[in-house]
Design an enzyme around this catalytic site. Structure first.
Site, mmCIF file in Angstrom:
data_model
loop_
_atom_site.group_PDB
_atom_site.id
_atom_site.type_symbol
_atom_site.label_atom_id
_atom_site.label_comp_id
_atom_site.label_asym_id
_atom_site.label_seq_id
_atom_site.Cartn_x
_atom_site.Cartn_y
_atom_site.Cartn_z
ATOM 1 C CB SER A 196 -0.440 0.220 1.234
ATOM 2 O OG SER A 196 -2.182 -1.186 1.055
ATOM 3 C CB VAL A 197 4.123 2.479 0.490
ATOM 4 C CG1 VAL A 197 4.267 1.809 2.473
ATOM 5 C CG2 VAL A 197 5.053 0.885 0.305
#
Lengths: 576, 95
Positions: A305-306
């Protein structure tokens, strides 16, 4: 008169007297005179020749003397040592504050001349009393070849060891002075520094870079490098703080490995970078250990998700949406047999801001689809995420891109799957999002202060500002996933990412890489941090959770609180 | 002529003497230079070893242990104060 056989002075005088009268006597007298004159000339010539010879002799001696005085016969030495050993003298490596990280030492190396060895067994046995762990069998074997005149026994001995061996009084052994590389900080920054071989030649990391940049000199024997020290961007204190916090986090969350990075977002200078378990530069064999690879540089991972930072930035940059635009995330996205859905929150609509804060896969997928696969690929390319990256510590592992980049891949890449990059490369791209939109190149060398480097703009300052706000909100608002990364007074912002590690059959839910990319102070970010924990376990402290918000985020808070004072930031607020 | 010869002999002897004197002096100087070069090298080697030892002894890993034994910890919040704020390290009783 006389048909004189003997010429007397009287006769000669007589002849002179009769000179005027002419006649044959006169002629005789002239002849005598001629002879005398000829003899005189011959004597003079002989003398001249002798003098000339002497002068020449003296001259040649003089010239020879002058020649010797001029070059001092210096060219007579080298030939002996040439075939025996050449090594490399290397400049020192210091950190940004001038603290020594690597330097050459002069040490004694022991060699033997097998042709004069009297008793091989004696040599081997006596040596083993002084050098513990020496291979006696090998020494016996090496010394058996009498044709050889030179065999290394042990290189890089300390002075007192050399003294002890000297005192054994073995005639076949002698010493040579050699240069040895020392890394006084031990493991600290071991991956970055790299290592050298037995001849002091660079093998990896920054040491190899020094060789490639012709910063090392070939030397006979042991002469230290006269070159100026190579100044790194690293700060030993920050580096140690980072490594210690990471190693504690590994214990606390029972993680297999961890990596961390502190980087200047404007210059790309890396202030600290670590991948644990680390390596000791003295121990070259550790480099082959799979568990000890430099995950920051030499491993590529799907970071999860970064990556939504990039997706959100791309959507905002595209201009079709703003942070308040509502997106319908109630329906899962379907592609053939694949289905992508969110399961950790309810609600039909999420704003773009909430997609970021709540880390919605569906929302990010929809944002990416809105821009299209081509635009996504192009955007990531602009950020430098699709091409090879090189730093002074070596090549960063090549990014692994999806083989076909269709709609499914667009969606998975939007939330950080299907595209694997080295964390170092990811961090460089993330720095662009927070530094106002400029592309930077990570560097391990100290940049001269003052003159800002020429940088290419990739995204607009407005988009960069929006991402900064979102990152700060994600930590500060209590609505986001990163609230445990907060450090009072420092305005930390960031994004979490928990990525499942692809196993033999599909993704493994229990094995994840938990990452937190942070920056501070968020109003005007100067430093970017990245912390990734590999396969952390659910522990009491995290209430069984293995997601980044529970482990990587608080680790980032500890790292930042630890290093910010060293970087000149005040950790604000009174302690309650 | 005889004077010239005498002078020449004296000059020869003199120059020979000077030459040998200069020769020995040169050798002495060369020896001295060699000694000094060796001393410089030795000093440089010593410096490199001392520098490495110093860096090794001052490595954070080692210092941190001793610092902690002395009760020192990494700087943290509560240890910083602005000019207008009361000194956080000053004991309360002294106010």
């Amino acid at each position: 008169m006389s048909n004189g056989v003997i010429i007397t002075p009287g006769l000669a005088a007589d002849a002179l007297r009769q000179e005027a009268a002419g006649g044959f006597q006169t002629t005789r007298a002239e002849r005598a005179d001629d002879v005398a004159r000829g003899e005189k000339r011959a004597v003079r010539v002989r003398a001249l020749v002798a003098i000339g010879c002497m002068a020449l002799g003296f001259l040649s001696v003089g010239i020879q003397l002058m020649r010797l005085a001029a070059n001092g016969g210096a060219d007579l030495r080298v030939s002996m040592s040439a075939p025996i050993a050449t090594s490399f003298s290397r400049p020192e490596i210091v950190d940004r504050n001038g603290r020594l990280m690597a330097g050459d030492l002069v040490m004694q190396s022991l060699f033997a001349d097998p042709s004069v060895v009297l008793d091989r067994d004696e040599v081997a046995e006596k040596l083993s009393t002084v050098l513990p762990g020496v291979d006696q069998e090998k020494i016996r074997k090496n010394l058996s070849d009498k044709a050889k005149r030179f065999v290394w026994v042990r290189r890089g001995l300390s002075t007192w060891q050399a003294q002890q061996i000297h005192e054994l009084g073995l005639p076949a052994l002698s010493f040579r002075k050699e240069l040895r590389r020392a890394y006084p900080l031990g493991r600290t920054a071991g991956h970055i520094l790299g290592s050298v071989d037995v001849d002091n030649k660079g093998l990896s990391g920054l040491e190899l870079y020094l060789d490639e940049r012709q910063n090392v000199d070939r030397v006979h024997g042991a002469s230290l490098s006269a070159r100026p020290a190579v100044r790194l961007s690293l700060d030993v204190a920050v580096q140690y703080g980072l490594e210690e916090e990471l190693s504690e986090a590994m214990k606390r969350y029972s993680a297999k490995a961890a990596l961390g990075l502190v980087m200047d977002v404007h210059t790309g200078e890396i202030v600290a970078a670590a991948s644990l378990p680390g390596i000791d530069p003295h121990n070259v064999s550790q480099r082959a250990d799979e568990a000890r690879i430099d995950r920051l540089m030499n491993g590529t991972f799907e970071l999860g998700s970064v990556f939504k930072m990039f997706t959100t930035a791309m959507a905002l940059e595209g201009g079709k949406v703003h942070t308040g635009t509502e997106i319908d995330v109630s329906q899962p996205l379907r592609f053939g047999r694949y289905q992508i859905k969110d399961h950790h929150f309810s609600g039909r609509f999420l704003s773009v801001e909430d997609v970021f804060l709540k880390s919605s896969n569906v929302g990010s997928g929809i944002l990416a689809l809105g821009e299209g696969a081509e635009r996504q690929r192009q955007f990531l390319e602009q950020l430098g995420l699709t091409s090879a990256l090189e730093t002074e510590a070596g090549f960063v592992a090549q990014p692994r891109l999806p083989e076909r980049w269709g709609e499914l891949e667009t969606v998975t890449v939007a939330y950080g799957h299907g595209l694997a990059v080295a964390p170092m490369q990811f961090a460089a791209a993330a720095a662009t999002l927070v530094n106002g939109g400029y592309r930077i190149k990570p560097t391990f060398l100290r940049k001269s202060e003052g003159k800002p480097p020429k940088r290419a703009r990739v995204i607009s300052p407005e988009t960069s500002g929006a991402i900064r706000r979102l990152m700060r909100e994600n930590v500060a608002s209590g609505r986001g996933t990163g609230s445990r990364a907060d450090v009072p007074g420092l305005e930390v912002g960031g994004k979490t990412g928990t990525a499942e590690i692809p196993g033999a059959d599909g993704y493994e839910e229990k094995a994840v890489i938990a990452s937190f990319v942070g920056a501070f102070p968020m109003q005007e970010p100067r430093y970017l941090t990245l912390v990734s924990l590999f396969e952390p376990k659910g522990v009491k402290e995290t209430r069984g959770a293995i997601t980044a918000g529970w482990n990587a985020a608080p680790t980032t808070a500890r790292v930042i609180a630890r290093v910010a004072p060293l970087l000149g930031y005040r950790v604000g607020g009174r302690e309650e | 002529m005889r004077i010239l010869l005498t002078l020449a002999v004296i000059a020869t002897l003199g120059s020979a003497f000077t030459l040998y004197a200069v020769n020995y002096e040169t050798r002495a100087i060369a020896e001295d230079v060699k000694r000094k070069v060796r001393a410089i090298e030795k000093a440089q080697h010593d410096i490199s070893i001392l520098k490495a030892e110093r860096a090794h002894l001052a490595r954070p890993e080692r210092i941190a242990k001793y610092a902690r034994e002395l009760g020192l910890v990494p700087a943290k919040r509560g240890q910083f104060a602005g000019y207008s704020e009361p000194d956080p390290l000053k004991p309360q009783s002294m106010k």
